[in-house]
Motif scaffolding. Sequence first.
Motif, PDB file in Angstrom:
ATOM      1  N   ASP A  33       0.826  -1.209   0.000  1.00  0.00           N
ATOM      2  CA  ASP A  33       0.000   0.000   0.000  1.00  0.00           C
ATOM      3  C   ASP A  33       0.860   1.260   0.000  1.00  0.00           C
ATOM      4  OD1 ASP A  33      -2.261  -1.521  -0.035  1.00  0.00           O
ATOM      5  OD2 ASP A  33      -2.765  -1.242   2.080  1.00  0.00           O
ATOM      6  N   LYS A  34       1.950   1.227   0.746  1.00  0.00           N
ATOM      7  CA  LYS A  34       2.828   2.398   0.798  1.00  0.00           C
ATOM      8  C   LYS A  34       3.575   2.582  -0.519  1.00  0.00           C
ATOM      9  CE  LYS A  34       4.095   5.721   3.578  1.00  0.00           C
ATOM     10  NZ  LYS A  34       3.107   6.623   4.211  1.00  0.00           N
ATOM     11  N   ALA A  35       4.012   1.487  -1.126  1.00  0.00           N
ATOM     12  CA  ALA A  35       4.697   1.580  -2.417  1.00  0.00           C
ATOM     13  C   ALA A  35       3.762   2.086  -3.500  1.00  0.00           C
ATOM     14  CB  ALA A  35       5.282   0.223  -2.803  1.00  0.00           C
ATOM     15  N   ASN A  36       2.479   1.747  -3.391  1.00  0.00           N
ATOM     16  CA  ASN A  36       1.505   2.159  -4.402  1.00  0.00           C
ATOM     17  C   ASN A  36       1.211   3.649  -4.380  1.00  0.00           C
ATOM     18  OD1 ASN A  36       1.264  -0.432  -5.341  1.00  0.00           O
ATOM     19  ND2 ASN A  36      -0.669  -0.864  -4.323  1.00  0.00           N
ATOM     20  N   VAL A  37       1.671   4.351  -3.351  1.00  0.00           N
ATOM     21  CA  VAL A  37       1.478   5.799  -3.290  1.00  0.00           C
ATOM     22  C   VAL A  37       2.247   6.485  -4.420  1.00  0.00           C
ATOM     23  CG1 VAL A  37       1.941   7.871  -1.909  1.00  0.00           C
ATOM     24  CG2 VAL A  37       1.015   5.814  -0.817  1.00  0.00           C
ATOM     25  N   ALA A  38       3.410   5.942  -4.768  1.00  0.00           N
ATOM     26  CA  ALA A  38       4.234   6.522  -5.839  1.00  0.00           C
ATOM     27  C   ALA A  38       3.642   6.181  -7.199  1.00  0.00           C
ATOM     28  CB  ALA A  38       5.667   6.000  -5.741  1.00  0.00           C
ATOM     29  N   THR A  39       3.470   7.200  -8.028  1.00  0.00           N
ATOM     30  CA  THR A  39       2.891   7.017  -9.363  1.00  0.00           C
ATOM     31  C   THR A  39       4.002   7.053 -10.409  1.00  0.00           C
ATOM     32  OG1 THR A  39       0.875   8.133  -8.644  1.00  0.00           O
ATOM     33  CG2 THR A  39       1.218   7.907 -11.019  1.00  0.00           C
ATOM     34  N   PRO A  40       4.065   6.070 -11.328  1.00  0.00           N
ATOM     35  CA  PRO A  40       5.090   6.095 -12.376  1.00  0.00           C
ATOM     36  C   PRO A  40       4.670   6.984 -13.544  1.00  0.00           C
ATOM     37  CG  PRO A  40       3.809   4.080 -12.558  1.00  0.00           C
ATOM     38  CD  PRO A  40       3.254   4.826 -11.375  1.00  0.00           C
ATOM     39  N   TYR A  41       5.627   7.716 -14.080  1.00  0.00           N
ATOM     40  CA  TYR A  41       5.384   8.546 -15.265  1.00  0.00           C
ATOM     41  C   TYR A  41       6.475   8.274 -16.295  1.00  0.00           C
ATOM     42  CZ  TYR A  41       1.991  11.287 -12.583  1.00  0.00           C
ATOM     43  OH  TYR A  41       0.900  11.679 -11.851  1.00  0.00           O
ATOM     44  N   ILE A  42       6.118   8.441 -17.557  1.00  0.00           N
ATOM     45  CA  ILE A  42       7.085   8.321 -18.642  1.00  0.00           C
ATOM     46  C   ILE A  42       7.494   9.723 -19.076  1.00  0.00           C
ATOM     47  CG2 ILE A  42       7.505   7.488 -20.984  1.00  0.00           C
ATOM     48  CD1 ILE A  42       7.268   5.280 -18.946  1.00  0.00           C
ATOM     49  N   TYR A  43       8.805   9.960 -19.091  1.00  0.00           N
ATOM     50  CA  TYR A  43       9.361  11.247 -19.476  1.00  0.00           C
ATOM     51  C   TYR A  43      10.233  11.075 -20.715  1.00  0.00           C
ATOM     52  CZ  TYR A  43       8.127  12.601 -14.666  1.00  0.00           C
ATOM     53  OH  TYR A  43       7.467  12.847 -13.497  1.00  0.00           O
ATOM     54  N   VAL A  44      10.596  12.225 -21.313  1.00  0.00           N
ATOM     55  CA  VAL A  44      11.541  12.258 -22.427  1.00  0.00           C
ATOM     56  C   VAL A  44      12.623  13.260 -22.075  1.00  0.00           C
ATOM     57  CG1 VAL A  44      11.853  12.585 -24.894  1.00  0.00           C
ATOM     58  CG2 VAL A  44       9.650  11.791 -24.025  1.00  0.00           C
ATOM     59  N   ASP A  45      13.883  12.888 -22.310  1.00  0.00           N
ATOM     60  CA  ASP A  45      14.987  13.819 -22.066  1.00  0.00           C
ATOM     61  C   ASP A  45      14.830  15.061 -22.925  1.00  0.00           C
ATOM     62  OD1 ASP A  45      16.687  13.172 -20.072  1.00  0.00           O
ATOM     63  OD2 ASP A  45      18.000  11.922 -21.266  1.00  0.00           O
ATOM     64  N   LYS A  46      14.958  16.233 -22.318  1.00  0.00           N
ATOM     65  CA  LYS A  46      14.909  17.475 -23.083  1.00  0.00           C
ATOM     66  C   LYS A  46      16.169  17.599 -23.933  1.00  0.00           C
ATOM     67  CE  LYS A  46      12.180  20.028 -19.680  1.00  0.00           C
ATOM     68  NZ  LYS A  46      12.127  21.187 -18.764  1.00  0.00           N
TER      69      LYS A  46
END
Length: 449
Positions: A64-77
């Motif tokens: 439950d605590k790990a699920n607090v973090a949301t993954p996002y996909i980024y692109v290097d500027k």
Amino acid sequence: MSLFRRKKTRKNDEVRKQEMLKALQSYLIGGGSVLWYSFNAEDFIKNGYTSNADIYSIIKKIVDKANVATPYIYVDKEGVKSKKYLTTKYFRDTPIGAAKHRLEVHKALDFADENLDLVKLLKNPNEQQTWREFITLVRVFYHVQGEAFIYREAGDDDCALSLHVIPAHRMTPFIDNGNLVGWRVYLFNGQYRDFVYDDMKAILHMKMPNPLFDDKFSHFRGLSPLVAGLKYLKLDDVAIESWVKSVENEGAKGLISPNHPNPELWLTPDQVDKTQDTVDKKIHGTDNKNKIVVSAMPLQYTQIGLSPDALNITKGLQHAGYKLCDLWGVPATLFDPNPTYQNMKAASERFVKEVILPYLSAEEDKLNSWLVEPFRRRDNKNYVLDYDLSSYDELRLSVDQTDAFLKTHTINEVRVMLGSDELEEEYANQVFVQQGFVPLSDYDIDIQI
């Protein structure tokens, strides 16, 4: 697909089939170096996670605590080096470290297009599950069985089309000359599916370190914490069972007796029976909860304490509970029904720092190298998967830390550190300094004695 690529793909498939056939023949004949062996961690799920309330509570707390973090996909500027981002990634276990990491992510990375298939995969990895449902199951298997398996259905470019969880006890490694060359997935109804040699890259294997180097090649599998804590798991199970039996077979809670030394005032046998009936009727049972009972008889009540055996059972439950928490590094204070505020705060910070963040960093690295990398090659873009930790209260800047950053950073930079949106006003991108400061040398007075 070009004709050349088709021919090359067919050739590779043919070579792979020949290698698999050769390996299978060696195994069946028994004269080769190929070795299958069974691994059964199903008991950790059946007898540990689903049958033990303490284990279930510990794993649920972690997941439950790990699920607090949301993954996002980024692109290097373009033109921006992400070296600092990679550096700060492993030092985000303090509020200041996490704040600097968020700032580096903001400077070096941009959010990927929402229509990107990789981004959509992090919302719905397959038709049956959302990402949260999917990753929750992965994390349960990892922390209970010491390892977790994911396989991807992919196209010719190895980019995942869907992701699926495989229980560890349904995986069998394929060993050739001491090397791990594949996995066999046991399905239902006696069916199975092989991922051998080149197909092996369709499997993601996350595992806890295993120092058991033996003839069964155990080091290729993860080591469940329950292996080390099996005695305490048994102690917990036995203690709970003994406690239930002691409650079922426990005798009287207390004793009603005369409170006067004069025998003439003691109850007669007939009065004892009537008093017992009155107690059963007017005192015992949930219907009499919080009820006030009036007695005109000179009687007293003496509570009978727990037997030494019952007390030992209670101590055994507590001892096993603490030890089981220690197996995963989870502070037992988090399960204390009446903790102090400071103890709970310290335990929560330690939990996030020592348990959650190390796991998220390891999971992040695995997903970047296995899941994201094929999309990087396909689109020729440096995609990055990064967990947003701004929702963790344990990693938020304090008021004093925020004020200190405002003296050296812009308002927008501090807002990014706090996980807030930037302001559009120009002044928010400037550093404000306090006026009226002058060097001490300007007040140097030559005093002559």
